[in-house]
Design a protein around this motif. Structure first.
Motif, PDB file in Angstrom:
ATOM      1  N   ASN A   3       0.758  -1.314   0.166  1.00 35.55           N
ATOM      2  CA  ASN A   3      -0.507   0.108  -0.214  1.00 35.55           C
ATOM      3  C   ASN A   3       1.207   1.214   0.065  1.00 35.55           C
ATOM      4  O   ASN A   3       1.445   1.683   0.647  1.00 35.55           O
ATOM      5  N   ASP A   4       1.237   1.496  -0.732  1.00 35.46           N
ATOM      6  CA  ASP A   4       1.886   2.996  -1.319  1.00 35.46           C
ATOM      7  C   ASP A   4       0.919   4.515  -0.895  1.00 35.46           C
ATOM      8  O   ASP A   4      -0.245   4.106  -1.759  1.00 35.46           O
ATOM      9  N   PRO A   5       1.963   5.190  -0.286  1.00 39.99           N
ATOM     10  CA  PRO A   5       1.180   6.148   0.321  1.00 39.99           C
ATOM     11  C   PRO A   5       0.942   6.804  -1.413  1.00 39.99           C
ATOM     12  O   PRO A   5      -0.153   8.033  -1.210  1.00 39.99           O
ATOM     13  N   GLY A   6       1.021   6.999  -2.152  1.00 31.25           N
ATOM     14  CA  GLY A   6       1.225   8.090  -2.997  1.00 31.25           C
ATOM     15  C   GLY A   6       0.434   7.083  -4.241  1.00 31.25           C
ATOM     16  O   GLY A   6       0.146   7.427  -5.319  1.00 31.25           O
ATOM     17  N   ASP A   7      -0.211   5.771  -3.898  1.00 30.62           N
ATOM     18  CA  ASP A   7      -0.634   4.957  -4.787  1.00 30.62           C
ATOM     19  C   ASP A   7      -2.026   5.651  -4.600  1.00 30.62           C
ATOM     20  O   ASP A   7      -2.889   5.706  -3.601  1.00 30.62           O
ATOM     21  N   ASP A   8      -2.938   5.482  -5.551  1.00 32.22           N
ATOM     22  CA  ASP A   8      -4.096   6.214  -6.135  1.00 32.22           C
ATOM     23  C   ASP A   8      -5.141   5.016  -6.148  1.00 32.22           C
ATOM     24  O   ASP A   8      -6.099   4.902  -6.896  1.00 32.22           O
ATOM     25  N   THR A   9      -4.603   3.154  -5.770  1.00 30.88           N
ATOM     26  CA  THR A   9      -5.841   2.874  -5.941  1.00 30.88           C
ATOM     27  C   THR A   9      -6.597   2.566  -5.129  1.00 30.88           C
ATOM     28  O   THR A   9      -7.196   3.281  -4.311  1.00 30.88           O
ATOM     29  N   PRO A  10      -8.002   2.204  -6.140  1.00 29.65           N
ATOM     30  CA  PRO A  10      -9.404   2.449  -5.592  1.00 29.65           C
ATOM     31  C   PRO A  10      -9.380   1.517  -4.377  1.00 29.65           C
ATOM     32  O   PRO A  10      -8.929   0.676  -4.344  1.00 29.65           O
ATOM     33  N   VAL A  11     -10.342   2.023  -3.161  1.00 31.87           N
ATOM     34  CA  VAL A  11     -10.396   1.781  -2.103  1.00 31.87           C
ATOM     35  C   VAL A  11     -11.219   0.299  -2.537  1.00 31.87           C
ATOM     36  O   VAL A  11     -10.934  -1.059  -1.049  1.00 31.87           O
ATOM     37  N   ASP A  12     -12.227  -0.306  -3.440  1.00 29.36           N
ATOM     38  CA  ASP A  12     -12.619  -1.530  -3.429  1.00 29.36           C
ATOM     39  C   ASP A  12     -11.321  -2.612  -3.695  1.00 29.36           C
ATOM     40  O   ASP A  12     -11.558  -3.702  -3.716  1.00 29.36           O
ATOM     41  N   THR A  13     -10.300  -2.564  -4.168  1.00 29.42           N
ATOM     42  CA  THR A  13      -9.131  -2.680  -4.524  1.00 29.42           C
ATOM     43  C   THR A  13      -8.659  -3.170  -3.984  1.00 29.42           C
ATOM     44  O   THR A  13      -7.856  -4.155  -3.479  1.00 29.42           O
ATOM     45  N   VAL A  14      -8.765  -2.661  -3.378  1.00 28.93           N
ATOM     46  CA  VAL A  14      -7.512  -2.631  -1.875  1.00 28.93           C
ATOM     47  C   VAL A  14      -8.597  -3.942  -0.881  1.00 28.93           C
ATOM     48  O   VAL A  14      -7.461  -4.412  -0.573  1.00 28.93           O
ATOM     49  N   LEU A  15      -9.401  -3.333  -0.604  1.00 29.72           N
ATOM     50  CA  LEU A  15     -10.018  -4.252  -0.161  1.00 29.72           C
ATOM     51  C   LEU A  15     -10.588  -5.289  -0.388  1.00 29.72           C
ATOM     52  O   LEU A  15     -10.501  -6.742   0.429  1.00 29.72           O
ATOM     53  N   ALA A  16     -10.928  -6.330  -1.481  1.00 31.24           N
ATOM     54  CA  ALA A  16     -10.265  -6.696  -2.663  1.00 31.24           C
ATOM     55  C   ALA A  16      -9.034  -7.597  -1.859  1.00 31.24           C
ATOM     56  O   ALA A  16      -9.001  -8.928  -2.023  1.00 31.24           O
ATOM     57  N   ASP A  17      -7.917  -7.063  -2.362  1.00 28.29           N
ATOM     58  CA  ASP A  17      -6.767  -7.827  -1.790  1.00 28.29           C
ATOM     59  C   ASP A  17      -6.454  -7.927  -0.831  1.00 28.29           C
ATOM     60  O   ASP A  17      -6.097  -8.917   0.030  1.00 28.29           O
ATOM     61  N   PHE A  18      -7.243  -7.189   0.472  1.00 28.15           N
ATOM     62  CA  PHE A  18      -7.374  -7.574   1.899  1.00 28.15           C
ATOM     63  C   PHE A  18      -8.305  -9.295   1.492  1.00 28.15           C
ATOM     64  O   PHE A  18      -7.405 -10.013   2.735  1.00 28.15           O
ATOM     65  N   SER A  19      -9.350  -8.654   1.725  1.00 31.08           N
ATOM     66  CA  SER A  19      -9.865 -10.476   1.635  1.00 31.08           C
ATOM     67  C   SER A  19      -9.393 -11.227   0.476  1.00 31.08           C
ATOM     68  O   SER A  19      -9.454 -12.093   1.453  1.00 31.08           O
ATOM     69  N   ALA A  20      -8.687 -11.809  -0.186  1.00 30.99           N
ATOM     70  CA  ALA A  20      -8.104 -12.707  -1.001  1.00 30.99           C
ATOM     71  C   ALA A  20      -6.785 -12.990   0.310  1.00 30.99           C
ATOM     72  O   ALA A  20      -6.309 -14.449   0.585  1.00 30.99           O
ATOM     73  N   LEU A  21      -6.205 -12.252   1.281  1.00 34.19           N
ATOM     74  CA  LEU A  21      -5.619 -12.076   1.336  1.00 34.19           C
ATOM     75  C   LEU A  21      -5.721 -13.166   3.387  1.00 34.19           C
ATOM     76  O   LEU A  21      -5.412 -13.988   3.074  1.00 34.19           O
ATOM     77  N   LEU A  22      -7.252 -12.872   3.402  1.00 31.07           N
ATOM     78  CA  LEU A  22      -7.626 -12.998   4.273  1.00 31.07           C
ATOM     79  C   LEU A  22      -7.974 -14.629   4.007  1.00 31.07           C
ATOM     80  O   LEU A  22      -7.738 -15.623   4.783  1.00 31.07           O
ATOM     81  N   ALA A  23      -9.095 -14.930   2.725  1.00 29.68           N
ATOM     82  CA  ALA A  23      -9.396 -16.160   2.351  1.00 29.68           C
ATOM     83  C   ALA A  23      -8.001 -16.882   2.175  1.00 29.68           C
ATOM     84  O   ALA A  23      -7.664 -18.193   2.002  1.00 29.68           O
ATOM     85  N   ARG A  24      -6.391 -17.327   2.309  1.00 25.60           N
ATOM     86  CA  ARG A  24      -5.815 -17.695   2.168  1.00 25.60           C
ATOM     87  C   ARG A  24      -5.112 -18.846   3.348  1.00 25.60           C
ATOM     88  O   ARG A  24      -4.893 -19.380   3.913  1.00 25.60           O
ATOM     89  N   ASP A  25      -6.045 -17.572   4.620  1.00 26.79           N
ATOM     90  CA  ASP A  25      -5.898 -17.710   6.419  1.00 26.79           C
ATOM     91  C   ASP A  25      -4.653 -18.811   6.668  1.00 26.79           C
ATOM     92  O   ASP A  25      -4.333 -19.905   7.157  1.00 26.79           O
ATOM     93  N   GLN A  26      -3.548 -17.857   6.176  1.00 24.50           N
ATOM     94  CA  GLN A  26      -2.489 -17.939   7.370  1.00 24.50           C
ATOM     95  C   GLN A  26      -2.480 -16.820   7.778  1.00 24.50           C
ATOM     96  O   GLN A  26      -2.345 -15.535   7.355  1.00 24.50           O
ATOM     97  N   SER A  27      -1.761 -16.571   9.306  1.00 26.16           N
ATOM     98  CA  SER A  27      -1.585 -15.303   9.307  1.00 26.16           C
ATOM     99  C   SER A  27      -0.340 -14.266   9.396  1.00 26.16           C
ATOM    100  O   SER A  27       0.456 -14.729   8.338  1.00 26.16           O
ATOM    101  N   PHE A  28      -0.721 -13.380   9.289  1.00 19.22           N
ATOM    102  CA  PHE A  28       0.147 -12.598   8.802  1.00 19.22           C
ATOM    103  C   PHE A  28       0.920 -11.323   9.781  1.00 19.22           C
ATOM    104  O   PHE A  28      -0.189 -10.633  10.584  1.00 19.22           O
TER     105      PHE A  28
END
Length: 96
Positions: A3-28
């Motif tokens: 998550n680059d501070p200068g990045d303008d990634t849409p919030v929906d994309t960031v939340l989808a990425d976090f959802s995919a990370l959680l779906a891996r079911d691995q601690s991070f």
């Protein structure tokens, strides 16, 4: 995921990425460098994030082991610590 501070990634994309990370079911661990004093976002995006966090609270508590924030400037570091205290409830852990 970066998550680059200068990045303008849409919030929906960031939340989808976090959802995919959680779906891996691995601690991070979260690591960030973003300036926590620069938290401007639209009310609509703020609501999306809040609703997503509420819906995923249990999984975040279970899988996120901590959050490291790197900030060389003392004033911004203190602001980041205040932010960490405010998000402690959501993530289930606090600052060191």
């Amino acid at each position: 995921m970066i998550n680059d501070p200068g990045d303008d990634t849409p919030v929906d994309t960031v939340l989808a990425d976090f959802s995919a990370l959680l779906a891996r079911d691995q601690s991070f661990l979260l690591m960030s460098e973003k300036d926590m004093t620069d938290t401007e976002q639209s009310p609509a995006n703020g609501k999306k994030v809040a609703l997503w966090m509420k819906a995923n609270k249990a999984e975040m508590r279970r899988l996120i082991r901590g959050h490291i924030h790197v900030q060389p400037e003392r004033g911004k570091r203190l602001a980041a610590k205040a932010f960490a205290l405010a998000t402690e409830k959501a993530f289930g852990h606090g600052p060191p």
